[in-house]
Design a protein around this motif. Structure first.
Motif, mmCIF file in Angstrom:
data_model
loop_
_atom_site.group_PDB
_atom_site.id
_atom_site.type_symbol
_atom_site.label_atom_id
_atom_site.label_comp_id
_atom_site.label_asym_id
_atom_site.label_seq_id
_atom_site.Cartn_x
_atom_site.Cartn_y
_atom_site.Cartn_z
ATOM 1 N N ILE A 33 0.855 -1.219 0.132
ATOM 2 C CA ILE A 33 0.058 -0.256 -0.170
ATOM 3 C C ILE A 33 1.184 1.193 0.168
ATOM 4 N N ASP A 170 -9.632 -8.097 17.444
ATOM 5 C CA ASP A 170 -9.931 -6.548 16.784
ATOM 6 C C ASP A 170 -9.717 -5.501 17.753
ATOM 7 N N PRO A 283 -8.405 0.147 9.770
ATOM 8 C CA PRO A 283 -8.467 -1.261 9.184
ATOM 9 C C PRO A 283 -7.995 -0.946 7.608
ATOM 10 N N GLN A 284 -7.037 -1.931 7.216
ATOM 11 C CA GLN A 284 -6.565 -2.062 5.841
ATOM 12 C C GLN A 284 -6.904 -3.399 5.374
ATOM 13 N N THR A 285 -7.170 -3.500 4.065
ATOM 14 C CA THR A 285 -7.237 -4.882 3.388
ATOM 15 C C THR A 285 -5.871 -5.242 3.602
ATOM 16 N N LEU A 286 -5.809 -6.768 3.867
ATOM 17 C CA LEU A 286 -4.583 -7.255 3.635
ATOM 18 C C LEU A 286 -4.264 -8.105 2.439
ATOM 19 N N VAL A 287 -3.456 -7.757 1.743
ATOM 20 C CA VAL A 287 -3.166 -8.376 0.440
ATOM 21 C C VAL A 287 -1.724 -9.057 0.137
ATOM 22 N N THR A 308 0.153 -6.616 -6.840
ATOM 23 C CA THR A 308 0.643 -5.646 -5.859
ATOM 24 C C THR A 308 1.696 -4.915 -6.446
ATOM 25 N N TYR A 405 3.698 -9.943 3.377
ATOM 26 C CA TYR A 405 2.795 -11.148 3.623
ATOM 27 C C TYR A 405 2.691 -12.164 2.418
#
Length: 499
Positions: A33, A170, A283-287, A308, A405
């Motif tokens: 990101i 969370d 919160p962020q989308t985990l890619v 990505t 990741y």
């Protein structure tokens, strides 16, 4: 003595990090990101950079140059290598790449490759305020829990399970994951995951990692030694409390009005959101940056997630046009600097992708037992082992594994997940994980039944060395204090008082 000016010539060695290398180092440690945002900024300020939205290869002669030629880069790792317990130092390749051998990581810049290790220990550079920001930023709940996990004295497998559970907590402090799904994914028993969850639920803040409000309140009451059948019945009927049906509550709990009022006041004094006191990142989308899949013949295929990777190119046609039209020295300098910066960014992005793939491939080779059989087969692994295997500097591996990741058949993990500390064997065999050594120390202390059985730190060192663990006395003391085990003198006193 008379003072007079003079000119001396001295020769010495020093580390000089060029602005281009600084940029390359910064790109290496960015998440996908952050990298996208960085490239967007470069596209805005450099007219010679262009986004490559096409999927086709373009001829370089007179056409824009592709930013990343190996967007489909893939590495194949033999999953059976470590299962057969290859000895350290065996000439085992981390895998052949379908699009190149990945050589040249230590080459000079003139050859088009970036020597990441020139950065040494990772000193800061202008424009990098991550360190200062990390100091000033409030601690997150995940950071707070992971800090306690280090001192929990769990085995490597249990520590890995705990890390997965903490990742599923969370911002409010509740566990948002199915334990059975985690057990199946990690290849272990459900009872083991439940046991590790109880350990995590013992961390501060009290009530953390609960699966619902009732369990959160129960954890806090148990910690205060105020959990009894009457208040348990109250927690089982929180819907009646919300409706203020005190008559029904009094009958169900079996208490009088005064006791019920005290119980209600006690419950209302608890914290239904234990994580609220901590800083929460949006919160962020985990890619995932890397995908790992199992192929035929026990081979693991490691490939980059091309979604990505920002695709940019140098607009050669536009560069040729503006170069001819530049009249003043200032214009020529701007065009020249923009062209050099664009070329360097293209090469840096390409090298970043290759480096991530190379590091991820070696990690998969080292931890193929976990991928094949489950969490019990996590091996002790550190940055130096990976760095030595692929011929890179430890700081490079550290940057690559931060905020990156990997998607595996067992789930999505940060690359740092696969690193577990180890203590060398005194007999030259396989290393022992630090968590297992802490477990051995705790077992020795738990077995003490009389004053004569109490072991000093020196005696524990002797016992461990006899068992093949090469450990120093100060390390034993550090582990003992981290597990809140009193000294041998204090333990003798406690045993004497108990008798």
């Amino acid at each position: 003595m008379a003072l007079s000016p003079r000119l001396d010539i001295r020769q010495g060695q020093g580390l000089v990090i060029t602005p281009q290398l600084q940029q390359a180092i910064k790109l290496l440690q960015l998440s996908n990101i952050e990298l996208e945002a960085f490239v967007e900024a470069e596209l805005e300020k450099n007219p010679l950079l262009q986004r490559d939205d096409s999927e086709r290869e373009v001829e370089r002669d007179g056409e824009p140059e592709r930013a990343v030629e190996n967007l489909g880069m893939e590495s194949v790792t033999d999953a059976s290598a470590n299962r057969e317990m290859d000895a350290p130092g065996d000439d085992v390749s981390p895998g052949e790449r379908a699009t190149g051998d990945g050589e040249g990581f230590g080459a000079e810049h003139a050859g088009g490759q970036i020597d990441w290790s020139r950065a040494g220990g990772g000193g800061g550079f202008e424009g990098d305020d991550n360190f200062e920001g990390a100091l000033n930023r409030p601690e997150t709940l995940a950071e707070h829990l992971n800090g306690q996990l280090v001192l929990a004295g769990l085995s490597p497998a249990d520590e890995a399970i705990a890390a997965i559970l903490i990742d599923a907590v969370d911002a409010a402090g509740y566990l948002r994951a199915d334990l059975l799904e985690i057990a199946q994914r990690l290849g272990c028993e459900l009872e083991r995951v439940e046991g590790v969850l109880k350990v995590v639920q013992g961390f501060e803040p009290c009530g953390v990692a609960a699966r619902d409000v009732r369990e959160c309140l129960e954890l806090q009451l148990r910690d205060a030694n105020r959990y009894d059948p009457a208040i348990a019945a109250l927690l089982d009927n929180l819907d009646l409390l919300a409706r203020r049906d005190l008559v029904a509550l009094r009958r169900i709990c079996g208490v009088d009005d005064e006791d019920l009022r005290e119980m209600i006041a006690e419950v209302r004094g608890l914290t239904p959101r234990p994580g609220a006191a901590f800083h929460s990142d949006p919160p962020q989308t985990l890619v995932p940056d890397v995908h790992v899949r199992e192929g035929l013949g026990g081979m693991w295929h490691v490939e980059l997630n091309t979604d990505t990777l920002p695709r940019v190119l140098v607009d050669q046609r536009y560069h040729a046009r503006v170069s001819k039209g530049a009249r003043s020295d200032q214009e020529k300098t701007f065009v020249s600097d923009s062209f050099a910066s664009a070329n360097w960014l293209v090469k840096s992005l390409d090298q970043r992708a290759k480096t991530i793939l190379k590091v991820a491939s070696e990690i998969v080779r080292q931890q193929d037992g976990f991928l094949a059989y489950g969490v019990e087969h996590l091996r002790p692994l550190n940055l130096k082992t990976v760095a030595d295997a692929i011929g890179m500097h430890e700081s490079t591996v550290s940057r690559v594994t931060s905020n990156k990741y990997v998607a595996t058949p067992r789930g999505v993990f940060e690359l740092k997940f696969f690193f577990t500390s180890a203590i060398q064997s005194s007999e030259g065999g396989e290393a022992h994980s630090a968590a297992s050594v802490r477990h051995k120390i705790k077992g020795l202390v738990d077995a003490e039944r009389s004053e004569a059985d109490v072991h000093s730190d020196d005696r524990i060192v002797e016992i461990l060395k006899a068992a093949g663990v090469d450990i120093a006395r100060r390390t034993v003391a550090k582990y003992r204090e981290a597990m809140r085990i009193p000294s041998s003198v204090e333990r003798r006193r406690l045993i004497k008082e108990a008798c």
